[in-house]
Design a protein around this motif. Structure first.
Motif, PDB file in Angstrom:
ATOM      1  N   MET A   1     -32.473 -29.166 -23.073  1.00 56.25           N
ATOM      2  CA  MET A   1     -33.106 -27.978 -23.645  1.00 56.25           C
ATOM      3  C   MET A   1     -34.553 -28.256 -24.012  1.00 56.25           C
ATOM      4  O   MET A   1     -34.964 -29.403 -24.144  1.00 56.25           O
ATOM      5  N   ALA A   2     -35.300 -27.176 -24.233  1.00 56.58           N
ATOM      6  CA  ALA A   2     -36.709 -27.314 -24.605  1.00 56.58           C
ATOM      7  C   ALA A   2     -36.869 -28.032 -25.936  1.00 56.58           C
ATOM      8  O   ALA A   2     -37.898 -28.645 -26.200  1.00 56.58           O
ATOM      9  N   SER A   3     -35.840 -27.969 -26.798  1.00 54.35           N
ATOM     10  CA  SER A   3     -35.916 -28.621 -28.102  1.00 54.35           C
ATOM     11  C   SER A   3     -35.988 -30.139 -27.986  1.00 54.35           C
ATOM     12  O   SER A   3     -36.307 -30.820 -28.963  1.00 54.35           O
ATOM     13  N   SER A   4     -35.702 -30.692 -26.804  1.00 51.07           N
ATOM     14  CA  SER A   4     -35.790 -32.146 -26.610  1.00 51.07           C
ATOM     15  C   SER A   4     -37.234 -32.619 -26.503  1.00 51.07           C
ATOM     16  O   SER A   4     -37.509 -33.810 -26.587  1.00 51.07           O
ATOM     17  N   VAL A   5     -38.174 -31.691 -26.310  1.00 49.87           N
ATOM     18  CA  VAL A   5     -39.593 -32.039 -26.243  1.00 49.87           C
ATOM     19  C   VAL A   5     -40.141 -32.097 -27.666  1.00 49.87           C
ATOM     20  O   VAL A   5     -40.085 -31.106 -28.397  1.00 49.87           O
ATOM     21  N   PRO A   6     -40.671 -33.244 -28.115  1.00 46.77           N
ATOM     22  CA  PRO A   6     -41.110 -33.387 -29.499  1.00 46.77           C
ATOM     23  C   PRO A   6     -42.395 -32.617 -29.795  1.00 46.77           C
ATOM     24  O   PRO A   6     -43.186 -32.325 -28.903  1.00 46.77           O
ATOM     25  N   GLY A   7     -42.573 -32.318 -31.076  1.00 47.72           N
ATOM     26  CA  GLY A   7     -43.796 -31.641 -31.508  1.00 47.72           C
ATOM     27  C   GLY A   7     -43.603 -31.049 -32.885  1.00 47.72           C
ATOM     28  O   GLY A   7     -42.471 -30.731 -33.287  1.00 47.72           O
ATOM     29  N   PRO A   8     -44.689 -30.889 -33.657  1.00 43.40           N
ATOM     30  CA  PRO A   8     -44.582 -30.400 -35.045  1.00 43.40           C
ATOM     31  C   PRO A   8     -44.251 -28.919 -35.167  1.00 43.40           C
ATOM     32  O   PRO A   8     -43.725 -28.477 -36.181  1.00 43.40           O
ATOM     33  N   ARG A   9     -44.552 -28.150 -34.144  1.00 49.12           N
ATOM     34  CA  ARG A   9     -44.363 -26.704 -34.237  1.00 49.12           C
ATOM     35  C   ARG A   9     -42.970 -26.310 -33.733  1.00 49.12           C
ATOM     36  O   ARG A   9     -42.565 -26.718 -32.648  1.00 49.12           O
ATOM     37  N   PRO A  10     -42.220 -25.524 -34.506  1.00 50.31           N
ATOM     38  CA  PRO A  10     -40.884 -25.121 -34.064  1.00 50.31           C
ATOM     39  C   PRO A  10     -40.945 -24.151 -32.894  1.00 50.31           C
ATOM     40  O   PRO A  10     -41.906 -23.385 -32.747  1.00 50.31           O
ATOM     41  N   LEU A  11     -39.909 -24.200 -32.067  1.00 46.10           N
ATOM     42  CA  LEU A  11     -39.813 -23.303 -30.914  1.00 46.10           C
ATOM     43  C   LEU A  11     -39.075 -22.025 -31.290  1.00 46.10           C
ATOM     44  O   LEU A  11     -38.136 -22.066 -32.088  1.00 46.10           O
ATOM     45  N   PRO A  12     -39.461 -20.893 -30.729  1.00 45.72           N
ATOM     46  CA  PRO A  12     -38.646 -19.682 -30.918  1.00 45.72           C
ATOM     47  C   PRO A  12     -37.304 -19.891 -30.228  1.00 45.72           C
ATOM     48  O   PRO A  12     -37.218 -20.499 -29.165  1.00 45.72           O
ATOM     49  N   GLU A  13     -36.250 -19.425 -30.866  1.00 46.41           N
ATOM     50  CA  GLU A  13     -34.908 -19.661 -30.334  1.00 46.41           C
ATOM     51  C   GLU A  13     -34.686 -18.942 -29.014  1.00 46.41           C
ATOM     52  O   GLU A  13     -34.011 -19.449 -28.124  1.00 46.41           O
ATOM     53  N   SER A  14     -35.244 -17.763 -28.882  1.00 42.78           N
ATOM     54  CA  SER A  14     -35.057 -16.970 -27.664  1.00 42.78           C
ATOM     55  C   SER A  14     -36.137 -15.899 -27.602  1.00 42.78           C
ATOM     56  O   SER A  14     -36.757 -15.550 -28.612  1.00 42.78           O
ATOM     57  N   ARG A  15     -36.340 -15.363 -26.423  1.00 39.41           N
ATOM     58  CA  ARG A  15     -37.265 -14.234 -26.304  1.00 39.41           C
ATOM     59  C   ARG A  15     -36.581 -12.923 -26.711  1.00 39.41           C
ATOM     60  O   ARG A  15     -37.223 -11.882 -26.838  1.00 39.41           O
ATOM     61  N   TYR A  16     -35.259 -12.993 -26.918  1.00 41.04           N
ATOM     62  CA  TYR A  16     -34.488 -11.804 -27.260  1.00 41.04           C
ATOM     63  C   TYR A  16     -34.020 -11.867 -28.713  1.00 41.04           C
ATOM     64  O   TYR A  16     -33.957 -12.936 -29.323  1.00 41.04           O
ATOM     65  N   ASP A  17     -33.670 -10.727 -29.260  1.00 38.78           N
ATOM     66  CA  ASP A  17     -33.192 -10.639 -30.640  1.00 38.78           C
ATOM     67  C   ASP A  17     -31.723 -11.049 -30.686  1.00 38.78           C
ATOM     68  O   ASP A  17     -30.833 -10.280 -30.307  1.00 38.78           O
ATOM     69  N   LEU A  18     -31.462 -12.265 -31.162  1.00 41.83           N
ATOM     70  CA  LEU A  18     -30.103 -12.796 -31.156  1.00 41.83           C
ATOM     71  C   LEU A  18     -29.247 -12.236 -32.287  1.00 41.83           C
ATOM     72  O   LEU A  18     -28.049 -12.567 -32.367  1.00 41.83           O
ATOM     73  N   SER A  19     -29.816 -11.401 -33.132  1.00 45.34           N
ATOM     74  CA  SER A  19     -29.014 -10.746 -34.172  1.00 45.34           C
ATOM     75  C   SER A  19     -28.271  -9.539 -33.600  1.00 45.34           C
ATOM     76  O   SER A  19     -27.396  -8.972 -34.264  1.00 45.34           O
ATOM     77  N   THR A  20     -28.616  -9.135 -32.368  1.00 45.21           N
ATOM     78  CA  THR A  20     -27.946  -8.013 -31.721  1.00 45.21           C
ATOM     79  C   THR A  20     -27.099  -8.517 -30.557  1.00 45.21           C
ATOM     80  O   THR A  20     -27.411  -9.537 -29.923  1.00 45.21           O
ATOM     81  N   TYR A  21     -26.030  -7.793 -30.278  1.00 45.83           N
ATOM     82  CA  TYR A  21     -25.129  -8.187 -29.176  1.00 45.83           C
ATOM     83  C   TYR A  21     -25.855  -8.125 -27.834  1.00 45.83           C
ATOM     84  O   TYR A  21     -25.725  -9.027 -27.000  1.00 45.83           O
ATOM     85  N   TRP A  22     -26.644  -7.082 -27.618  1.00 47.93           N
ATOM     86  CA  TRP A  22     -27.364  -6.936 -26.356  1.00 47.93           C
ATOM     87  C   TRP A  22     -28.367  -8.076 -26.172  1.00 47.93           C
ATOM     88  O   TRP A  22     -28.523  -8.608 -25.074  1.00 47.93           O
ATOM     89  N   GLY A  23     -29.012  -8.481 -27.261  1.00 47.78           N
ATOM     90  CA  GLY A  23     -29.947  -9.598 -27.182  1.00 47.78           C
ATOM     91  C   GLY A  23     -29.240 -10.881 -26.798  1.00 47.78           C
ATOM     92  O   GLY A  23     -29.754 -11.677 -26.001  1.00 47.78           O
ATOM     93  N   ARG A  24     -28.048 -11.102 -27.360  1.00 46.34           N
ATOM     94  CA  ARG A  24     -27.284 -12.312 -27.032  1.00 46.34           C
ATOM     95  C   ARG A  24     -26.791 -12.290 -25.591  1.00 46.34           C
ATOM     96  O   ARG A  24     -26.733 -13.331 -24.926  1.00 46.34           O
TER      97      ARG A  24
END
Length: 327
Positions: A1-24
């Protein structure tokens, strides 16, 4: 996953809204996109460069190039080790890897040997996928792996053989109902093994608890109640994931065998069966995977008493905590 690339700035989890079923659903469709199997080592190096630039603030906001790079890494690379996951066991290969095994399990008229072989093959594939994508910060021992694998195989073969022997004895129902029930035996076997697999594999989480954190990501403790929810929902998600793929194709095939496939050769029927399974898998897998959010929230009053008066680093009372459900 992209999270394996180190760096101080956090990555956005997804381009979609994961709080909604359609986003997931849309997020899961990206992760399981089979076109990602064409990703080359050069593509991955370029993707790492893009993600590295973002994490070090060289790219201010996510761009289409950023999202493409994140998708390539998320579907190909292990999040803990940064190593490329073996191709048959990647999420992007999920449908294709399971296609042959699922078609084998759903083949009509399997004898004892065939039933045992395909149930064993399915559990072997499950263990390989789980091992290849497991959280490497909590390694499972060889003994635990063998125990889990053996129990899943015994459960799936036991249920399949037991129901295969029981269904023909149900003389008080119609022949068509017996036929349909017989075709659904693999579904019952896979579901049973999946539940056994989840609770054995994640038993330590229930006994010791899983980490829960505040909205800033600060871990405030381990909760057994959160673990029970996480493992229970994961077990339920296995049933939801399995149901459409193991139920729809055999029922469709029963209908087709009474119509357009009547009198056709076994080869043609097998090809149609594989085609129906493939279409069903690609269509419903993201919808099934997206039922439960990966990152769950829960009010502290539903957890152990020690969390009821928890405070954040600024001394403010914490009302909601978060935990990773797992897969």
């Amino acid at each position: 996953m992209a999270s394996s690339v180190p760096g101080p700035r956090p990555l956005p989890e997804s381009r979609y809204d994961l709080s909604t079923y359609w986003g997931r659903i849309r997020h899961c469709a990206e992760i399981s996109d089979p076109s990602m199997l064409l990703t080359t080592s050069k593509d991955l190096e370029r993707a790492r460069d893009v993600i590295r630039a973002y994490r070090n603030n060289e790219i201010e906001t996510p761009t289409p190039e950023f999202w493409k790079a994140k998708k390539e890494l998320d579907s190909t690379v292990h999040p803990d080790t940064g190593e490329t996951v073996l191709l048959p066991f990647r999420m992007s290969c999920c449908v294709l890897s399971n296609l042959v095994v699922t078609a084998g399990m759903l083949t009509p008229g399997l004898g004892t040997a065939g039933t045992v072989f395909w149930q064993w093959a399915n559990q072997s594939l499950n263990v390989a996928v789980n091992s290849a994508n497991a959280n490497k910060s909590h390694r499972i021992t060889t003994t635990q792996l063998v125990t889990n694998y053996s129990a899943a195989v015994v459960a799936s073969c036991g249920v399949a053989m037991g129901l295969n022997g029981l269904v023909p004895k149900l003389t008080n129902i119609s022949a068509n109902t017996r036929l349909i029930l017989g075709r659904l035996v693999p579904f019952a076997a896979v579901v049973s093994a999946g539940i056994v697999n989840v609770f054995l594999m994640r038993g330590n989480e229930i006994r010791k608890g899983i980490a829960v954190s505040d909205e800033n990501g600060e871990v405030i403790g381990n909760s057994k109640k959160a673990a029970l929810i996480a493992v229970g929902e994961t077990a339920l998600s296995r049933i939801i994931n399995t149901t459409p793929i193991m139920v729809i194709p055999p029922l469709v095939l029963v209908k087709l065998q009474k119509g357009m496939l009547k009198g056709k050769s076994m080869g043609i029927q097998t090809l149609v069966n594989i085609g129906v399974i493939a279409v069903t898998s690609f269509a419903v897998l993201p919808a099934a995977l997206g039922v439960f959010p990966q990152r769950q929230s829960i009010h502290v009053n539903r957890l152990e008493p020690e969390f009821h008066r928890a405070k954040d680093k600024d001394g403010k009372p914490i009302e909601t905590v978060y935990f990773n459900r797992g897969i």
